[in-house]
Write an enzyme that holds these catalytic residues in place. Sequence first.
Site, PDB file in Angstrom:
ATOM      1  N   SER A   1      26.271  47.333  31.442  1.00 21.33           N
ATOM      2  CA  SER A   1      25.244  46.376  31.855  1.00 21.33           C
ATOM      3  C   SER A   1      24.195  47.053  32.721  1.00 21.33           C
ATOM      4  O   SER A   1      22.988  46.824  32.558  1.00 21.33           O
ATOM      5  CB  SER A   1      25.879  45.212  32.617  1.00 21.33           C
ATOM      6  OG  SER A   1      24.886  44.317  33.080  1.00 21.33           O
TER       7      SER A   1
ATOM      8  N   TRP B  83      22.117  49.299  30.524  1.00 23.18           N
ATOM      9  CA  TRP B  83      21.224  48.509  29.670  1.00 23.18           C
ATOM     10  C   TRP B  83      19.894  48.269  30.387  1.00 23.18           C
ATOM     11  O   TRP B  83      18.831  48.248  29.750  1.00 23.18           O
ATOM     12  CB  TRP B  83      21.872  47.168  29.339  1.00 23.18           C
ATOM     13  CG  TRP B  83      21.010  46.244  28.529  1.00 23.18           C
ATOM     14  CD1 TRP B  83      20.937  46.151  27.170  1.00 23.18           C
ATOM     15  CD2 TRP B  83      20.084  45.258  29.025  1.00 23.18           C
ATOM     16  NE1 TRP B  83      20.036  45.192  26.796  1.00 23.18           N
ATOM     17  CE2 TRP B  83      19.492  44.620  27.903  1.00 23.18           C
ATOM     18  CE3 TRP B  83      19.702  44.854  30.298  1.00 23.18           C
ATOM     19  CZ2 TRP B  83      18.549  43.608  28.039  1.00 23.18           C
ATOM     20  CZ3 TRP B  83      18.742  43.847  30.431  1.00 23.18           C
ATOM     21  CH2 TRP B  83      18.191  43.231  29.301  1.00 23.18           C
ATOM     22  N   HIS B  84      19.953  48.130  31.706  1.00 14.79           N
ATOM     23  CA  HIS B  84      18.743  47.810  32.461  1.00 14.79           C
ATOM     24  C   HIS B  84      17.768  48.983  32.554  1.00 14.79           C
ATOM     25  O   HIS B  84      16.572  48.764  32.755  1.00 14.79           O
ATOM     26  CB  HIS B  84      19.108  47.337  33.871  1.00 14.79           C
ATOM     27  CG  HIS B  84      19.569  45.919  33.921  1.00 14.79           C
ATOM     28  ND1 HIS B  84      20.865  45.540  33.679  1.00 14.79           N
ATOM     29  CD2 HIS B  84      18.891  44.762  34.170  1.00 14.79           C
ATOM     30  CE1 HIS B  84      20.976  44.235  33.791  1.00 14.79           C
ATOM     31  NE2 HIS B  84      19.800  43.732  34.075  1.00 14.79           N
ATOM     32  N   GLY B  85      18.264  50.191  32.432  1.00 14.86           N
ATOM     33  CA  GLY B  85      17.326  51.291  32.507  1.00 14.86           C
ATOM     34  C   GLY B  85      18.001  52.642  32.528  1.00 14.86           C
ATOM     35  O   GLY B  85      19.181  52.772  32.864  1.00 14.86           O
TER      36      GLY B  85
ATOM     37  N   PHE C 107      12.634  46.487  30.730  1.00 16.05           N
ATOM     38  CA  PHE C 107      13.976  46.661  30.202  1.00 16.05           C
ATOM     39  C   PHE C 107      14.043  46.312  28.723  1.00 16.05           C
ATOM     40  O   PHE C 107      15.043  46.594  28.086  1.00 16.05           O
ATOM     41  CB  PHE C 107      14.984  45.811  30.976  1.00 16.05           C
ATOM     42  CG  PHE C 107      14.930  46.060  32.470  1.00 16.05           C
ATOM     43  CD1 PHE C 107      14.848  47.348  32.960  1.00 16.05           C
ATOM     44  CD2 PHE C 107      14.938  45.008  33.362  1.00 16.05           C
ATOM     45  CE1 PHE C 107      14.798  47.586  34.315  1.00 16.05           C
ATOM     46  CE2 PHE C 107      14.903  45.232  34.728  1.00 16.05           C
ATOM     47  CZ  PHE C 107      14.810  46.524  35.198  1.00 16.05           C
TER      48      PHE C 107
END
Length: 482
Positions: A324, A327-329, A482
Amino acid sequence: MVFNSIEFALFFLIVFILYWFIAGKNIKWQNMLLLGASLFFYGCWDWRFLLLLSFSTFLGYFTGIRIGAAKSISWKKFWFRLSIIMNIGFLAVFKYYNFFVDSFTGLFNSFGMHLDSSSITLNVILPVGISFYTFHVLSYVIDIYYDRIKSEGKLVDFSVFVAFFPLLVAGPIERATHLLPQIQKERVFDYSKAVDGLRQILWGLFKKVVIADGCAEWANMIFDGYTDYSGSTLFMGAFFFSIQIYCDFSGYSDIALGTSRLFGIELLRNFSFPYFSRDIAEFWRRWHISLTTWFRDYLYIPLGGSKGGTWMKIRNTFIIFLVSGFWHGANWTFIVWGGLNAIYFLPLMLTNANRNNLEIVAQGRYFPSIREIFGMLITFLMVLFGWIFFRANTLTQAIDFIKRMFSADLFKSPKLPELADLTIAFIIFFFIIEWMGRENKYAIERFGLKWYVPFRWLFYSFLILCVIVLSGNEQVFIYFQF
């Protein structure tokens, strides 16, 4: 073209008129209009992005049909794996390739092996919303493979599912099982739903323009020059960012849900008053709901979820939070942020206390108990601490920021410009309204509906006036990156 702009207002008005007054009840024309509008909306960012969006859409459409029509398990697996590998591959190249290159060269350089990564990194622009529409396609293909849905034969309908403009660049992350049936059925204008949609759009704009953008000014000032401020001022910087990211992202979601409702389409709820959570598990049930449930259904449960032994539970928890974060960066700050939240979550899971607070706090009551207040305060402070890593540009900056924050002057009065007092006043007003409306889908869903009509419209007028007056300091939505 962003939601809080005049350009989007004109774009939306034109699409709305064409949708209901020209296309009418013809589903085919409605969907073609939505697809055209969505492609135009996305092309306004950069026309080159349309190439990748179109490829990802067609890939999902074609492989979905091939999976559904496969005559053997081997061919079904082939098309499934091809779709997954290519979708994740494109996401990896555009979003993570340079990160891995820089990380590996940095690792070798630390051992005295001098490598230059500039010759092998890619000079590419990250397509806005790529993480969101890629996850749309992935969930669709996975659901077909496991026989949860049938493949969609109409390319236009499937394309609208992937590229529907209200959710295209920052979610919520939709499921084919939820959105596709709405795209395929007749949609009739519903006045009450339209009014409700406008109300949610207004609250979303207030959260974004008034609260989030106001907080952004002070958060950016403090984080950018953090070496010049006291510990208490740095704490306020982290506080302002905590409010900014919530109001920015949930504000976008409110506008997306409200806009979709005006077209007769209901999107998945993405936020449920997360800062009123009494523990970190409740927070993650209420924050970015479409992403957390996506990871739960397509990663956590396939890994075994919480059914295995203790070490499997710990492993799966760390995997879900680290992924997670990633996934954001493409930055170690996001990975540390994910790992920190895994550490927060583990004690609750291991003691089977992660399902203790399923209902909204103080349900049916005006005020929370002392225990609930304490739980909300501790949870908010834990989340705030994590947001420092999320906001910082590097791990070094995040650690230095934290060291300086926990200094001797942490409990001294922070030094902030006088204009910051107005932002704080708006934050207090905002949380009062959120608390009063916490049992609804969004804060002002039913707020003031029983009031004398002039008073209700006075309240709406106040929100509109605040949005208009404070709209000069336009900030891009955080989750666009994102």
